[in-house]
Structure formats: structure tokens, C-alpha cells
Design an enzyme around this catalytic site. Sequence first.
Site, PDB file in Angstrom:
ATOM      1  CD  GLU A 123     -12.326 -10.707  -4.224  1.00 10.53           C
ATOM      2  OE1 GLU A 123     -11.207 -10.188  -4.236  1.00 10.53           O
ATOM      3  OE2 GLU A 123     -12.503 -11.923  -3.982  1.00 10.53           O
ATOM      4  CG  HIS A 162      -6.199 -10.968  -7.993  1.00  9.24           C
ATOM      5  ND1 HIS A 162      -5.546 -10.623  -9.149  1.00  9.24           N
ATOM      6  CD2 HIS A 162      -6.505 -12.287  -8.096  1.00  9.24           C
ATOM      7  CE1 HIS A 162      -5.445 -11.698  -9.924  1.00  9.24           C
ATOM      8  NE2 HIS A 162      -6.017 -12.724  -9.309  1.00  9.24           N
ATOM      9  CG  HIS A 170      -2.009  -1.129   1.024  1.00  9.11           C
ATOM     10  ND1 HIS A 170      -2.762  -1.617   2.066  1.00  9.11           N
ATOM     11  CD2 HIS A 170      -2.401  -1.847  -0.073  1.00  9.11           C
ATOM     12  CE1 HIS A 170      -3.568  -2.576   1.624  1.00  9.11           C
ATOM     13  NE2 HIS A 170      -3.353  -2.735   0.334  1.00  9.11           N
ATOM     14  CG  ASP A 189     -10.244 -14.971 -14.019  1.00  8.23           C
ATOM     15  OD1 ASP A 189     -10.003 -15.845 -13.183  1.00  8.23           O
ATOM     16  OD2 ASP A 189      -9.377 -14.493 -14.784  1.00  8.23           O
ATOM     17  N   GLY A 190     -10.049 -11.739 -12.579  1.00  8.11           N
ATOM     18  CA  GLY A 190      -9.155 -10.600 -12.783  1.00  8.11           C
ATOM     19  C   GLY A 190      -8.147 -10.827 -13.901  1.00  8.11           C
ATOM     20  CB  SER A 192      -5.375  -2.259  -3.192  1.00  6.24           C
ATOM     21  OG  SER A 192      -6.106  -3.432  -3.513  1.00  6.24           O
ATOM     22  CG  ASP A 225      -2.415  -8.095  -3.813  1.00  7.06           C
ATOM     23  OD1 ASP A 225      -1.569  -8.940  -3.484  1.00  7.06           O
ATOM     24  OD2 ASP A 225      -3.097  -7.439  -2.995  1.00  7.06           O
TER      25      ASP A 225
HETATM   26  N1  SAM Z   1      -5.484  -6.206  -3.360  1.00  5.61           N
HETATM   27  C1  SAM Z   1      -6.095  -6.344  -2.041  1.00  5.61           C
HETATM   28  C2  SAM Z   1      -5.521  -5.315  -1.110  1.00  5.61           C
HETATM   29  O1  SAM Z   1      -4.355  -4.915  -1.242  1.00  5.61           O
HETATM   30  O2  SAM Z   1      -6.245  -4.870  -0.230  1.00  5.61           O
HETATM   31  C3  SAM Z   1      -5.918  -7.736  -1.488  1.00  5.61           C
HETATM   32  C4  SAM Z   1      -6.275  -8.840  -2.423  1.00  5.61           C
HETATM   33  S1  SAM Z   1      -6.109 -10.467  -1.796  1.00  5.61           S
HETATM   34  C5  SAM Z   1      -4.397 -10.665  -1.633  1.00  5.61           C
HETATM   35  C6  SAM Z   1      -6.478 -11.454  -3.205  1.00  5.61           C
HETATM   36  C7  SAM Z   1      -7.940 -11.479  -3.585  1.00  5.61           C
HETATM   37  O3  SAM Z   1      -8.067 -12.070  -4.885  1.00  5.61           O
HETATM   38  C8  SAM Z   1      -8.831 -12.324  -2.694  1.00  5.61           C
HETATM   39  O4  SAM Z   1      -9.861 -11.519  -2.167  1.00  5.61           O
HETATM   40  C9  SAM Z   1      -9.419 -13.418  -3.605  1.00  5.61           C
HETATM   41  O5  SAM Z   1     -10.766 -13.756  -3.319  1.00  5.61           O
HETATM   42  C10 SAM Z   1      -9.310 -12.753  -4.955  1.00  5.61           C
HETATM   43  N2  SAM Z   1      -9.221 -13.648  -6.127  1.00  5.61           N
HETATM   44  C11 SAM Z   1      -8.669 -14.887  -6.213  1.00  5.61           C
HETATM   45  N3  SAM Z   1      -8.659 -15.314  -7.488  1.00  5.61           N
HETATM   46  C12 SAM Z   1      -9.211 -14.317  -8.239  1.00  5.61           C
HETATM   47  C13 SAM Z   1      -9.443 -14.144  -9.637  1.00  5.61           C
HETATM   48  N4  SAM Z   1      -9.092 -15.087 -10.521  1.00  5.61           N
HETATM   49  N5  SAM Z   1      -9.997 -12.983 -10.055  1.00  5.61           N
HETATM   50  C14 SAM Z   1     -10.350 -12.019  -9.167  1.00  5.61           C
HETATM   51  N6  SAM Z   1     -10.151 -12.122  -7.834  1.00  5.61           N
HETATM   52  C15 SAM Z   1      -9.584 -13.254  -7.377  1.00  5.61           C
END
Ligand code: SAM
Length: 281
Positions: free
Chosen positions: A116, A42, A19, A144-145, A98, A165
Site C-alpha cells: 500500500e 493494492h 470480496h 509500489d505494488g 481485502s 485492485d
Molecule cells: N484491495 C482493497 C480492498 O479490496 O479492500 C482496496 C484497494 S483500493 C481500490 C486501491 C489502493 O491502492 C488505494 O489504497 C491506493 O492508495 C493504493 N495504491 C495506489 N497506487 C498504488 C501502488 N502503485 N502500489 C501500491 N498501492 C497503491
Amino acid sequence: MLSYRHAYHAGNHADMLKHFVLCLTLAYFNRKDKPYWYIDTHSGAGLYDLNGSEAQKIGEYRQGWQRLQQAENLPAELAAFRGRLKNILPADHLYCGSPWLAQAMTRDNDKLRLFELHPADFQHLQNNMAEAGLKRRGTVSQSDGWQSLTALLPPPTRRAVVLIDPPYEEKQDYRRTADALKNALKRFAQGCYLIWYPCLSREESHTLPDTLKKLSPQNYLHAELHVRSPRADGFGMHGSGMFIANPPYLLAEQLQQNLPSLTGLLAQDGGARFVLDVQTA
Ligand code: SAM
């Protein structure tokens, strides 16, 4: 498989590095009037309750955000980062993700694209972003990200900050990350890509930075912050890293000035150290 929940880890040492870098990057992008896109592949839930059962289970924020809150004599950028977080957090017991940081730092003309997949975290994210009044300039998608990023590039403004992320609970996430950067650079070579990864004893975590450097050999910044020595049993995350393709011009100098303090502040044993490796064209 969606077993990862960021609520257990919010505000930990890895969030401090990630961050802080995100905050410096967005501040740099804000120096020019021209609008940009912020893409978060993500996103997580956006806001986290540090008094909640998830955050309290291990209490990782006590070795991250809580230490930063209590620190004295911080260098300028770290002090500004802490001040900014305090200003944007709706209450003392909350910590931001984030997307929350990004919605607070971006301007009226900038656009946000947030992804997400987890149903519960998506719902939280949607509610939190509605609360923040994001509707006019942002979208929140339960998709899907990885796939969504490719479809968005290049953005119409030709300026973008992309945060990648993923949870890295599946070892394929290391390959997916490298593929995502490769494809993204092909479609939009000028984008600023911020990639977070964990420092673990596993092979993939050691090799990822070099794989990423080969994709952007002329213009990258690579930083790692280790909070402790790796454990003899190889268990756990002893630090984390950020790889940035096309980093903001000032970032290397800012990290050079602030990483020593941040590392000292977050240190858990004598093995704490940082890495800063920069290549600019
Ligand atoms: N970026 C956030 C932050 O800094 O506050 C934290 C994100 S966390 C490390 C990863 C997130 O990715 C989780 O909430 C998970 O559910 C999500 N996730 C997992 N696979 C994903 C995908 N293929 N597409 C989108 N989100 C996904």
C-alpha cells in the site's frame, strides 16, 4: 498521484463482487493442505469505519454491504460469505478490506505480502494487521505494488493467489494492469490472478477484459456485475468486473448459482445485469 481513498467506497457494490470472489477463491485454496501465498498489490487500509466521515459522505455501503446484511433467502455461497464477514468483523460498524479478509481466511503456514503506497492508509493497514497478529506470517510494505509483484514471483510454494485492485483514477492503470498480468504469467504461469476493474463509460474500461483474455486465452473466468444502466452523461461507475486468470475449478459454477441473486440484491435500476464468461483448458 495518490488521491484515491477506499474509505469513501468501502462496502459498496464493487466490494461485494470483489470480496465474494476472493472469499470463494481462498476457500478453494484452503481445500489442499499445501501452503500458498496471498499477494495484495493494492491493499488499502484493511478495515473501514462505516460510521466515519469518509464512508458517511456518500454512504456507498448502503447499496452494498448493508443490502447483503439485510437480504433474505440467499443461495448457499452468498449466505456463507455474509456469515464469514460477520464473524471476522471486529464490530458491526466496521467493514473489511481485502487484506483483513485474507488474513482471516489463510492458515498458519500461508504467507501474506501486502502493498500500500498511501502513507495514511499504509499506517492504518500496518496497525490493523498488527492487531490481527499477522507479524509471523505476513509483511506489510509501503512500496509500489506493480514493481513488488514482479519481484515476488514465482513464490517458493508454487501456489499463490494474487489480487490486483488498483484505483484506476489514472488511465495508465489499465495498461499497468495488463502489463502486470503479462509479466506475472511469464514468471509464474500457474498463479491464480484476480483482477478487479470498474465498469465505466470510458473506452479503457470496455477494452481491458479482452486485453486480459488474450493474455490467458485458455484458462480464465470473466464476471461483471452492473448495478444500473450507464448514465446518459457517461458519469459514474455502473458496475464492476473481475477477471481471473487460472480460476479455481469450482468458481464458474458457484458464480452461476449466486450472481443472479447478487445482481438482484444490488440492482439500482432495470439495467442491472451480470456477465459470466468462462474458458477452461
Ligand atoms: N484491495 C482493497 C480492498 O479490496 O479492500 C482496496 C484497494 S483500493 C481500490 C486501491 C489502493 O491502492 C488505494 O489504497 C491506493 O492508495 C493504493 N495504491 C495506489 N497506487 C498504488 C501502488 N502503485 N502500489 C501500491 N498501492 C497503491
